[in-house]
Design a protein around this motif. Structure first.
Motif, mmCIF file in Angstrom:
data_model
loop_
_atom_site.group_PDB
_atom_site.id
_atom_site.type_symbol
_atom_site.label_atom_id
_atom_site.label_comp_id
_atom_site.label_asym_id
_atom_site.label_seq_id
_atom_site.Cartn_x
_atom_site.Cartn_y
_atom_site.Cartn_z
ATOM 1 N N ALA A 26 -41.153 13.879 -33.977
ATOM 2 C CA ALA A 26 -42.492 13.787 -34.565
ATOM 3 C C ALA A 26 -43.287 15.058 -34.292
ATOM 4 O O ALA A 26 -44.004 15.569 -35.159
ATOM 5 C CB ALA A 26 -43.225 12.570 -34.005
ATOM 6 N N ALA A 27 -43.139 15.599 -33.084
ATOM 7 C CA ALA A 27 -43.871 16.813 -32.716
ATOM 8 C C ALA A 27 -43.467 17.986 -33.596
ATOM 9 O O ALA A 27 -44.321 18.716 -34.118
ATOM 10 C CB ALA A 27 -43.633 17.136 -31.245
ATOM 11 N N TYR A 28 -42.164 18.172 -33.769
ATOM 12 C CA TYR A 28 -41.704 19.318 -34.563
ATOM 13 C C TYR A 28 -41.716 19.021 -36.061
ATOM 14 O O TYR A 28 -41.646 19.945 -36.872
ATOM 15 C CB TYR A 28 -40.314 19.744 -34.113
ATOM 16 C CG TYR A 28 -40.361 20.502 -32.808
ATOM 17 C CD1 TYR A 28 -40.655 21.858 -32.790
ATOM 18 C CD2 TYR A 28 -40.141 19.858 -31.589
ATOM 19 C CE1 TYR A 28 -40.715 22.562 -31.592
ATOM 20 C CE2 TYR A 28 -40.203 20.552 -30.386
ATOM 21 C CZ TYR A 28 -40.497 21.893 -30.399
ATOM 22 O OH TYR A 28 -40.576 22.596 -29.212
ATOM 23 N N GLY A 29 -41.806 17.760 -36.426
ATOM 24 C CA GLY A 29 -41.955 17.428 -37.841
ATOM 25 C C GLY A 29 -43.348 17.730 -38.345
ATOM 26 O O GLY A 29 -43.539 18.196 -39.473
ATOM 27 N N THR A 30 -44.346 17.475 -37.504
ATOM 28 C CA THR A 30 -45.741 17.704 -37.896
ATOM 29 C C THR A 30 -46.247 19.070 -37.464
ATOM 30 O O THR A 30 -47.202 19.594 -38.048
ATOM 31 C CB THR A 30 -46.644 16.632 -37.272
ATOM 32 O OG1 THR A 30 -46.574 16.724 -35.830
ATOM 33 C CG2 THR A 30 -46.198 15.234 -37.691
ATOM 34 N N GLY A 31 -45.648 19.636 -36.430
ATOM 35 C CA GLY A 31 -46.110 20.919 -35.921
ATOM 36 C C GLY A 31 -47.320 20.828 -35.015
ATOM 37 O O GLY A 31 -47.797 21.846 -34.505
ATOM 38 N N LEU A 32 -47.810 19.618 -34.786
ATOM 39 C CA LEU A 32 -48.973 19.406 -33.919
ATOM 40 C C LEU A 32 -50.116 20.374 -34.248
ATOM 41 O O LEU A 32 -50.611 21.122 -33.408
ATOM 42 C CB LEU A 32 -48.576 19.541 -32.443
ATOM 43 C CG LEU A 32 -47.579 18.507 -31.910
ATOM 44 C CD1 LEU A 32 -47.281 18.774 -30.440
ATOM 45 C CD2 LEU A 32 -48.112 17.092 -32.110
ATOM 46 N N ASN A 33 -50.504 20.336 -35.530
ATOM 47 C CA ASN A 33 -51.630 21.172 -35.993
ATOM 48 C C ASN A 33 -51.437 22.656 -35.704
ATOM 49 O O ASN A 33 -52.358 23.356 -35.269
ATOM 50 C CB ASN A 33 -52.939 20.689 -35.364
ATOM 51 C CG ASN A 33 -53.336 19.302 -35.844
ATOM 52 O OD1 ASN A 33 -53.142 18.982 -37.018
ATOM 53 N ND2 ASN A 33 -53.875 18.485 -34.954
ATOM 54 N N GLY A 34 -50.224 23.132 -35.934
ATOM 55 C CA GLY A 34 -49.957 24.561 -35.799
ATOM 56 C C GLY A 34 -49.530 25.013 -34.422
ATOM 57 O O GLY A 34 -49.243 26.200 -34.217
ATOM 58 N N ARG A 35 -49.467 24.095 -33.481
ATOM 59 C CA ARG A 35 -49.082 24.490 -32.124
ATOM 60 C C ARG A 35 -47.572 24.662 -31.975
ATOM 61 O O ARG A 35 -47.115 25.331 -31.044
ATOM 62 C CB ARG A 35 -49.609 23.466 -31.103
ATOM 63 C CG ARG A 35 -51.123 23.505 -30.928
ATOM 64 C CD ARG A 35 -51.567 22.675 -29.735
ATOM 65 N NE ARG A 35 -51.409 21.255 -29.968
ATOM 66 C CZ ARG A 35 -52.334 20.470 -30.528
ATOM 67 N NH1 ARG A 35 -53.491 21.007 -30.916
ATOM 68 N NH2 ARG A 35 -52.131 19.188 -30.685
ATOM 69 N N LEU A 36 -46.808 24.039 -32.852
ATOM 70 C CA LEU A 36 -45.357 24.152 -32.817
ATOM 71 C C LEU A 36 -44.843 24.538 -34.202
ATOM 72 O O LEU A 36 -45.438 24.154 -35.218
ATOM 73 C CB LEU A 36 -44.722 22.816 -32.398
ATOM 74 C CG LEU A 36 -44.977 22.315 -30.976
ATOM 75 C CD1 LEU A 36 -44.395 20.913 -30.820
ATOM 76 C CD2 LEU A 36 -44.382 23.253 -29.947
ATOM 77 N N PRO A 37 -43.727 25.256 -34.272
ATOM 78 C CA PRO A 37 -43.132 25.550 -35.583
ATOM 79 C C PRO A 37 -42.448 24.294 -36.132
ATOM 80 O O PRO A 37 -41.757 23.590 -35.395
ATOM 81 C CB PRO A 37 -42.103 26.638 -35.271
ATOM 82 C CG PRO A 37 -41.714 26.379 -33.843
ATOM 83 C CD PRO A 37 -42.963 25.878 -33.164
ATOM 84 N N THR A 38 -42.656 24.002 -37.385
ATOM 85 C CA THR A 38 -42.013 22.831 -37.978
ATOM 86 C C THR A 38 -40.580 23.172 -38.381
ATOM 87 O O THR A 38 -40.239 24.346 -38.608
ATOM 88 C CB THR A 38 -42.767 22.345 -39.222
ATOM 89 O OG1 THR A 38 -42.716 23.377 -40.227
ATOM 90 C CG2 THR A 38 -44.223 22.027 -38.879
ATOM 91 N N ASN A 39 -39.760 22.143 -38.504
ATOM 92 C CA ASN A 39 -38.384 22.379 -38.941
ATOM 93 C C ASN A 39 -38.344 22.952 -40.347
ATOM 94 O O ASN A 39 -37.462 23.748 -40.679
ATOM 95 C CB ASN A 39 -37.588 21.074 -38.878
ATOM 96 C CG ASN A 39 -37.210 20.706 -37.456
ATOM 97 O OD1 ASN A 39 -37.074 21.564 -36.601
ATOM 98 N ND2 ASN A 39 -37.055 19.424 -37.196
ATOM 99 N N ALA A 40 -39.294 22.530 -41.198
ATOM 100 C CA ALA A 40 -39.341 23.059 -42.559
ATOM 101 C C ALA A 40 -39.583 24.565 -42.548
ATOM 102 O O ALA A 40 -38.955 25.323 -43.298
ATOM 103 C CB ALA A 40 -40.431 22.353 -43.355
ATOM 104 N N LEU A 41 -40.488 25.016 -41.675
ATOM 105 C CA LEU A 41 -40.773 26.446 -41.572
ATOM 106 C C LEU A 41 -39.558 27.202 -41.059
ATOM 107 O O LEU A 41 -39.177 28.249 -41.616
ATOM 108 C CB LEU A 41 -41.960 26.674 -40.635
ATOM 109 C CG LEU A 41 -42.262 28.135 -40.270
ATOM 110 C CD1 LEU A 41 -42.628 28.925 -41.517
ATOM 111 C CD2 LEU A 41 -43.367 28.204 -39.221
ATOM 112 N N ILE A 42 -38.928 26.683 -40.007
ATOM 113 C CA ILE A 42 -37.771 27.372 -39.433
ATOM 114 C C ILE A 42 -36.638 27.444 -40.450
ATOM 115 O O ILE A 42 -36.007 28.493 -40.629
ATOM 116 C CB ILE A 42 -37.287 26.650 -38.160
ATOM 117 C CG1 ILE A 42 -38.401 26.622 -37.106
ATOM 118 C CG2 ILE A 42 -36.062 27.348 -37.588
ATOM 119 C CD1 ILE A 42 -38.091 25.753 -35.904
ATOM 120 N N SER A 43 -36.386 26.326 -41.137
ATOM 121 C CA SER A 43 -35.295 26.297 -42.115
ATOM 122 C C SER A 43 -35.538 27.271 -43.259
ATOM 123 O O SER A 43 -34.587 27.857 -43.800
ATOM 124 C CB SER A 43 -35.122 24.875 -42.659
ATOM 125 O OG SER A 43 -34.680 24.000 -41.634
#
Length: 273
Positions: A26-43
């Protein structure tokens, strides 16, 4: 990580493992309002010749939901934990570690050299191999307990086990390709369109063999594996930026994967008559 076939899981440990899996995803799926990179961005920064279209990754929804119900049934005692709980937990641990390692890749991708990227990509690929190994071990373990099968187990243990195992095989292919395309000596031979088409064919052949082997004892797991393989192939075929030979191979392989599920169930029905 070797399959955890000898580890005895407790209801609390199983539930806590599942909660950890959901939390990290959930954390990396949402990115926590920009605090984490999302899987979509990394992919999007680390695409390969066999990466499916983004919508394909929605398969994690059915995997998580069905495993969540299976976890609740096993933790409550409605279904026995022994057949798969240790391997589910081992798989989830590998998936969590994979997520943390994969999120450590340099962003944007062009900001670092291949050596730095491989520091993250190699262990990430290793975690995918380990995760797939444990979930396949869970599927084979279920064949030893086929006599205790039920509709509940088939839907919420057998099926998600096969679905997760099949999808992790596809993910492993992507992970290995990512590693290859950042090794200069392997980039042309192991990460190009020809290699991508071969990889899709090999994963489909492996998936078909696994589906047919599981179908006689655990048809739910066989259907899950066939569905995951077919969905992965559909996602690869749908990506318009892929080479035509990769898309054409994936288009053929999706029907082979789905047909293996139908044939497997047919053989199961014929054997019981």
């Amino acid at each position: 990580m070797v399959p955890m076939t000898g580890f005895a899981a407790s209801p609390f440990a199983l539930s806590a493992s599942y909660a950890s899996l959901l939390g990290v995803n959930a954390a990396y799926g949402t990115g926590l309002n920009g605090r984490l990179p999302t899987n979509a961005l990394i992919s999007s920064e680390y695409e390969t010749s066999v990466t499916p279209v983004g919508a394909t990754f929605a398969i994690w929804g059915p995997i998580f939901v069905s495993q969540g119900v299976g976890t609740a049934l096993m933790a409550s005692g409605a279904l026995p934990m022994a057949p798969v709980a240790p391997m589910w937990m081992a798989t989830w641990a590998c998936e969590v570690v994979w997520q943390l390692v994969f999120a450590s890749v340099p962003l944007p991708a062009k900001s670092a050299d291949d050596q730095r990227k491989l520091v993250s990509l190699v262990p990430a690929a290793g975690m995918l191999v380990a995760a797939h190994t444990n979930m396949v071990a869970a599927a084979w373990r279920l064949t030893e307990h086929s006599a205790s099968s039920s509709i509940l187990r088939a839907c919420f243990v057998d099926f998600p086990t096969g679905l997760n195992a099949g999808w992790l095989a596809a993910a492993t292919g992507i992970g290995i390709t990512l590693v290859a395309q950042h090794i200069p000596a392997a980039k042309q031979t192991l990460a190009g369109p020809n290699a991508g088409a071969v990889l899709v064919g090999l994963l489909t052949a492996y998936g078909t063999a696994t589906t047919l082997a599981l179908s006689s004892a655990v048809p739910g797991a066989a259907l899950g594996y066939a569905a995951a393989t077919g969905i992965a192939c559909m996602g690869i075929e749908a990506r318009e930026t892929h080479a035509e030979r990769v898309r054409r191979t994936a288009g053929t392989c999706k029907w082979i994967a789905l047909a293996s599920g139908v044939v497997g169930i047919g053989l199961r029905i014929a054997a019981r008559r």
